[in-house]
Design a protein around this motif. Structure first.
Motif, PDB file in Angstrom:
ATOM      1  N   GLY A   1     -22.423   5.921   8.260  1.00 43.35           N
ATOM      2  CA  GLY A   1     -21.529   4.806   8.494  1.00 43.35           C
ATOM      3  C   GLY A   1     -22.056   3.869   9.567  1.00 43.35           C
ATOM      4  N   ASP A   2     -21.159   3.051  10.114  1.00 38.38           N
ATOM      5  CA  ASP A   2     -21.567   2.107  11.150  1.00 38.38           C
ATOM      6  C   ASP A   2     -21.650   2.817  12.496  1.00 38.38           C
ATOM      7  OD1 ASP A   2     -18.947   2.375  12.107  1.00 38.38           O
ATOM      8  OD2 ASP A   2     -18.287   0.477  11.253  1.00 38.38           O
ATOM      9  N   ASP A   3     -21.869   2.046  13.567  1.00 36.35           N
ATOM     10  CA  ASP A   3     -22.100   2.666  14.876  1.00 36.35           C
ATOM     11  C   ASP A   3     -20.888   3.438  15.398  1.00 36.35           C
ATOM     12  OD1 ASP A   3     -20.534   0.662  16.752  1.00 36.35           O
ATOM     13  OD2 ASP A   3     -21.776  -0.586  15.466  1.00 36.35           O
ATOM     14  N   SER A   4     -19.701   3.171  14.852  1.00 33.99           N
ATOM     15  CA  SER A   4     -18.515   3.907  15.304  1.00 33.99           C
ATOM     16  C   SER A   4     -18.590   5.387  14.930  1.00 33.99           C
ATOM     17  CB  SER A   4     -17.246   3.279  14.722  1.00 33.99           C
ATOM     18  OG  SER A   4     -17.194   3.465  13.317  1.00 33.99           O
ATOM     19  N   GLN A   5     -19.498   5.742  14.027  1.00 33.78           N
ATOM     20  CA  GLN A   5     -19.657   7.151  13.645  1.00 33.78           C
ATOM     21  C   GLN A   5     -20.365   7.962  14.739  1.00 33.78           C
ATOM     22  OE1 GLN A   5     -18.583   8.914  11.150  1.00 33.78           O
ATOM     23  NE2 GLN A   5     -17.645   7.278   9.957  1.00 33.78           N
ATOM     24  N   LEU A   6     -21.011   7.313  15.681  1.00 31.48           N
ATOM     25  CA  LEU A   6     -21.745   8.010  16.740  1.00 31.48           C
ATOM     26  C   LEU A   6     -20.767   8.524  17.786  1.00 31.48           C
ATOM     27  CD1 LEU A   6     -24.649   5.428  17.099  1.00 31.48           C
ATOM     28  CD2 LEU A   6     -24.780   7.674  15.992  1.00 31.48           C
ATOM     29  N   LYS A   7     -20.680   9.837  17.935  1.00 31.06           N
ATOM     30  CA  LYS A   7     -19.684  10.469  18.803  1.00 31.06           C
ATOM     31  C   LYS A   7     -20.381  11.171  19.975  1.00 31.06           C
ATOM     32  CE  LYS A   7     -16.736   9.483  15.494  1.00 31.06           C
ATOM     33  NZ  LYS A   7     -15.820   8.324  15.588  1.00 31.06           N
ATOM     34  N   TYR A   8     -20.072  10.734  21.182  1.00 28.92           N
ATOM     35  CA  TYR A   8     -20.630  11.344  22.397  1.00 28.92           C
ATOM     36  C   TYR A   8     -19.739  12.515  22.777  1.00 28.92           C
ATOM     37  CZ  TYR A   8     -22.409  11.631  27.213  1.00 28.92           C
ATOM     38  OH  TYR A   8     -22.953  12.047  28.398  1.00 28.92           O
ATOM     39  N   GLU A   9     -20.233  13.734  22.549  1.00 28.58           N
ATOM     40  CA  GLU A   9     -19.387  14.917  22.667  1.00 28.58           C
ATOM     41  C   GLU A   9     -20.143  16.093  23.282  1.00 28.58           C
ATOM     42  OE1 GLU A   9     -18.011  15.793  18.757  1.00 28.58           O
ATOM     43  OE2 GLU A   9     -16.711  14.023  18.637  1.00 28.58           O
ATOM     44  N   GLU A  10     -19.391  17.132  23.580  1.00 27.69           N
ATOM     45  CA  GLU A  10     -19.970  18.384  24.058  1.00 27.69           C
ATOM     46  C   GLU A  10     -20.410  19.219  22.856  1.00 27.69           C
ATOM     47  OE1 GLU A  10     -21.180  20.711  27.244  1.00 27.69           O
ATOM     48  OE2 GLU A  10     -20.000  18.865  27.440  1.00 27.69           O
ATOM     49  N   THR A  11     -21.586  19.828  22.969  1.00 25.61           N
ATOM     50  CA  THR A  11     -22.071  20.711  21.909  1.00 25.61           C
ATOM     51  C   THR A  11     -22.984  21.770  22.532  1.00 25.61           C
ATOM     52  OG1 THR A  11     -23.071  20.774  19.696  1.00 25.61           O
ATOM     53  CG2 THR A  11     -24.116  19.342  21.324  1.00 25.61           C
ATOM     54  N   ASP A  12     -23.442  22.697  21.729  1.00 22.20           N
ATOM     55  CA  ASP A  12     -24.257  23.794  22.251  1.00 22.20           C
ATOM     56  C   ASP A  12     -25.684  23.345  22.558  1.00 22.20           C
ATOM     57  OD1 ASP A  12     -22.132  25.530  21.955  1.00 22.20           O
ATOM     58  OD2 ASP A  12     -22.755  26.176  19.941  1.00 22.20           O
ATOM     59  N   ILE A  13     -26.268  23.903  23.601  1.00 26.53           N
ATOM     60  CA  ILE A  13     -27.690  23.701  23.863  1.00 26.53           C
ATOM     61  C   ILE A  13     -28.468  24.373  22.728  1.00 26.53           C
ATOM     62  CG2 ILE A  13     -29.610  24.264  25.410  1.00 26.53           C
ATOM     63  CD1 ILE A  13     -27.662  24.093  27.733  1.00 26.53           C
ATOM     64  N   PRO A  14     -29.446  23.694  22.146  1.00 28.38           N
ATOM     65  CA  PRO A  14     -30.153  24.293  20.999  1.00 28.38           C
ATOM     66  C   PRO A  14     -30.990  25.511  21.403  1.00 28.38           C
ATOM     67  CG  PRO A  14     -31.230  22.266  21.700  1.00 28.38           C
ATOM     68  CD  PRO A  14     -29.941  22.338  22.458  1.00 28.38           C
ATOM     69  N   GLU A  15     -31.116  26.446  20.501  1.00 26.97           N
ATOM     70  CA  GLU A  15     -31.949  27.622  20.733  1.00 26.97           C
ATOM     71  C   GLU A  15     -33.402  27.275  20.414  1.00 26.97           C
ATOM     72  OE1 GLU A  15     -30.439  30.834  18.453  1.00 26.97           O
ATOM     73  OE2 GLU A  15     -28.496  30.899  19.478  1.00 26.97           O
ATOM     74  N   TYR A  16     -34.324  27.945  21.110  1.00 26.26           N
ATOM     75  CA  TYR A  16     -35.739  27.682  20.894  1.00 26.26           C
ATOM     76  C   TYR A  16     -36.446  28.953  20.448  1.00 26.26           C
ATOM     77  CZ  TYR A  16     -36.047  29.559  25.662  1.00 26.26           C
ATOM     78  OH  TYR A  16     -35.933  30.349  26.774  1.00 26.26           O
ATOM     79  N   GLY A  17     -37.478  28.762  19.609  1.00 24.41           N
ATOM     80  CA  GLY A  17     -38.210  29.892  19.065  1.00 24.41           C
ATOM     81  C   GLY A  17     -39.413  30.278  19.906  1.00 24.41           C
ATOM     82  N   HIS A  18     -40.191  31.235  19.422  1.00 17.62           N
ATOM     83  CA  HIS A  18     -41.298  31.788  20.201  1.00 17.62           C
ATOM     84  C   HIS A  18     -42.420  30.778  20.443  1.00 17.62           C
ATOM     85  CE1 HIS A  18     -43.766  32.209  16.532  1.00 17.62           C
ATOM     86  NE2 HIS A  18     -42.625  32.517  15.947  1.00 17.62           N
ATOM     87  N   ASN A  19     -42.529  29.744  19.559  1.00 18.91           N
ATOM     88  CA  ASN A  19     -43.582  28.741  19.735  1.00 18.91           C
ATOM     89  C   ASN A  19     -42.997  27.372  20.094  1.00 18.91           C
ATOM     90  OD1 ASN A  19     -42.406  28.178  17.265  1.00 18.91           O
ATOM     91  ND2 ASN A  19     -44.354  27.678  16.249  1.00 18.91           N
ATOM     92  N   GLU A  20     -41.788  27.384  20.628  1.00 17.19           N
ATOM     93  CA  GLU A  20     -41.082  26.137  20.926  1.00 17.19           C
ATOM     94  C   GLU A  20     -40.749  26.029  22.414  1.00 17.19           C
ATOM     95  OE1 GLU A  20     -38.756  25.167  16.792  1.00 17.19           O
ATOM     96  OE2 GLU A  20     -37.810  26.580  18.158  1.00 17.19           O
ATOM     97  N   VAL A  21     -40.402  24.785  22.793  1.00 17.27           N
ATOM     98  CA  VAL A  21     -40.093  24.485  24.186  1.00 17.27           C
ATOM     99  C   VAL A  21     -38.735  23.784  24.244  1.00 17.27           C
ATOM    100  CG1 VAL A  21     -40.855  23.273  26.269  1.00 17.27           C
ATOM    101  CG2 VAL A  21     -42.553  24.236  24.700  1.00 17.27           C
ATOM    102  N   LEU A  22     -37.915  24.208  25.192  1.00 16.18           N
ATOM    103  CA  LEU A  22     -36.637  23.546  25.452  1.00 16.18           C
ATOM    104  C   LEU A  22     -36.871  22.477  26.517  1.00 16.18           C
ATOM    105  CD1 LEU A  22     -33.511  23.442  25.036  1.00 16.18           C
ATOM    106  CD2 LEU A  22     -33.352  25.063  26.950  1.00 16.18           C
ATOM    107  N   ILE A  23     -36.501  21.244  26.189  1.00 17.47           N
ATOM    108  CA  ILE A  23     -36.745  20.105  27.073  1.00 17.47           C
ATOM    109  C   ILE A  23     -35.429  19.545  27.592  1.00 17.47           C
ATOM    110  CG2 ILE A  23     -37.835  17.837  27.294  1.00 17.47           C
ATOM    111  CD1 ILE A  23     -39.766  20.086  26.523  1.00 17.47           C
ATOM    112  N   ARG A  24     -35.361  19.339  28.901  1.00 18.42           N
ATOM    113  CA  ARG A  24     -34.249  18.585  29.504  1.00 18.42           C
ATOM    114  C   ARG A  24     -34.619  17.115  29.371  1.00 18.42           C
ATOM    115  NH1 ARG A  24     -30.489  15.751  30.912  1.00 18.42           N
ATOM    116  NH2 ARG A  24     -29.164  16.100  32.738  1.00 18.42           N
ATOM    117  N   ILE A  25     -33.906  16.396  28.510  1.00 16.48           N
ATOM    118  CA  ILE A  25     -34.259  15.012  28.216  1.00 16.48           C
ATOM    119  C   ILE A  25     -33.804  14.094  29.350  1.00 16.48           C
ATOM    120  CG2 ILE A  25     -33.908  13.085  26.617  1.00 16.48           C
ATOM    121  CD1 ILE A  25     -33.625  15.128  24.390  1.00 16.48           C
ATOM    122  N   ARG A  26     -34.721  13.300  29.827  1.00 19.03           N
ATOM    123  CA  ARG A  26     -34.431  12.328  30.877  1.00 19.03           C
ATOM    124  C   ARG A  26     -34.309  10.911  30.342  1.00 19.03           C
ATOM    125  NH1 ARG A  26     -32.210  15.401  34.702  1.00 19.03           N
ATOM    126  NH2 ARG A  26     -33.623  17.058  35.432  1.00 19.03           N
ATOM    127  N   ALA A  27     -34.886  10.668  29.160  1.00 19.05           N
ATOM    128  CA  ALA A  27     -34.769   9.354  28.528  1.00 19.05           C
ATOM    129  C   ALA A  27     -35.173   9.461  27.066  1.00 19.05           C
ATOM    130  CB  ALA A  27     -35.643   8.318  29.236  1.00 19.05           C
TER     131      ALA A  27
END
Length: 302
Positions: A10-36
């Protein structure tokens, strides 16, 4: 964590700023704290459903391709990415406070770049570089026209094509001619001026970032056996000409991204930033980006 969720097309009103779970990472993956992160045209095309044929969204989805942040944690098979390391990448799901990426796509951020300027780079610089190096594959002294030369992809394509020793023409609107002079191209061509288009002959290649009627009008300017590289698919009219068409989708490339970021850090070319907005104002950012004319990237800060 806070993130921008997309529950349906849909249009931009479909974008919802909400609380959700921190994603899980696998053995060859990295969890990044996004700054931008930043907004790219593919984001609002995915949001609206216009790109669902190529990039379907699994709802609720998190959009965003550009990542700049700090390593939070890494999988058991990952080495060389200590906690706190500044990294950037062409990734997925970056409209969030945290995202997961495979270690192989991550590049260190050059010391001279802050997080917002790093976040402006991944998708547009890799697309621009791959447009030249993987699609056009130029030879020295060839003449290449880059359309949309003042966009992020176009600026990168001009820079990369010049470094390959080609004669680069920067294609822009007539109103952008003065600004485009700073790109360092051999010449600037107004693509909304029929007289200037009529003067284009025997181009070795066009690196197209615009598409639509503009590229249809330019196809006749490519020499027989020449190349059209496109980030927007194969133009309908291309089949009438004796040219090779290379349409592609950008892929992550950590080492090339670092090289391009180093070029930016040295001032060899730039990806301008128009606005920086909190991630919570993502709807505003999408409206501005879709309207066009921002004059640079729109950065989102979680």
């Amino acid at each position: 964590m806070k993130a921008v969720l997309l529950p349906a097309y849909g249009d931009d009103s479909q974008l919802k700023y909400e609380e959700t779970d921190i994603p899980e990472y696998g053995h060859n993956e990295v969890l990044i704290r996004i700054r931008a992160t930043s907004i790219n045209p593919i984001d609002y095309k995915m949001r609206s459903g216009a790109a669902k044929g190529r990039f379907p969204v699994e709802f609720p989805g998190i959009l965003g391709r550009d990542l700049a942040g700090e390593v939070e944690a890494a999988g058991s098979d990952v080495s060389g990415f200590p906690k706190g390391m500044r990294v950037m990448a062409l990734a997925n799901g970056t409209y969030a406070e945290y995202a997961v990426a495979k270690a192989g796509v991550l590049s260190p951020i050059p010391e001279a770049l802050d997080f917002p300027h790093a976040a402006a780079l991944p998708l547009v610089t890799l697309t621009g570089a791959q447009l030249i190096e993987r699609a056009v594959k130029p030879e020295a002294n060839q003449t290449i026209l880059v359309t949309g030369a003042l966009g992020g992809v176009g600026r990168t394509a001009v820079h990369v094509a010049r470094k390959h020793g080609t004669r680069v023409l920067a294609g822009v609107r007539a109103s952008q001619r003065a600004e485009a002079q700073a790109l360092g191209a051999e010449a600037v061509v107004a693509l909304d001026d029929e007289q200037e288009i009529a003067k284009l002959h025997e181009l070795d290649a066009i690196a197209d970032t615009v598409g639509g009627t503009t590229i249809e009008r330019l196809l006749k300017s490519i020499r027989s056996g020449g190349v059209l590289g496109s980030v927007l698919g194969v133009p309908e009219g291309a089949k009438k000409y004796d040219i090779r068409v290379e349409a592609f989708t950008a892929q992550p490339d950590a080492s090339r991204l670092y090289e391009l970021a180093e070029d930016v850090a040295r001032g060899e070319f730039s990806i301008p930033i128009a606005y920086q907005l909190p991630l919570s104002r993502v709807q505003v950012g999408h409206r501005m980006a879709e309207a066009g004319g921002a004059g640079g990237k729109i950065i989102l800060i979680p």
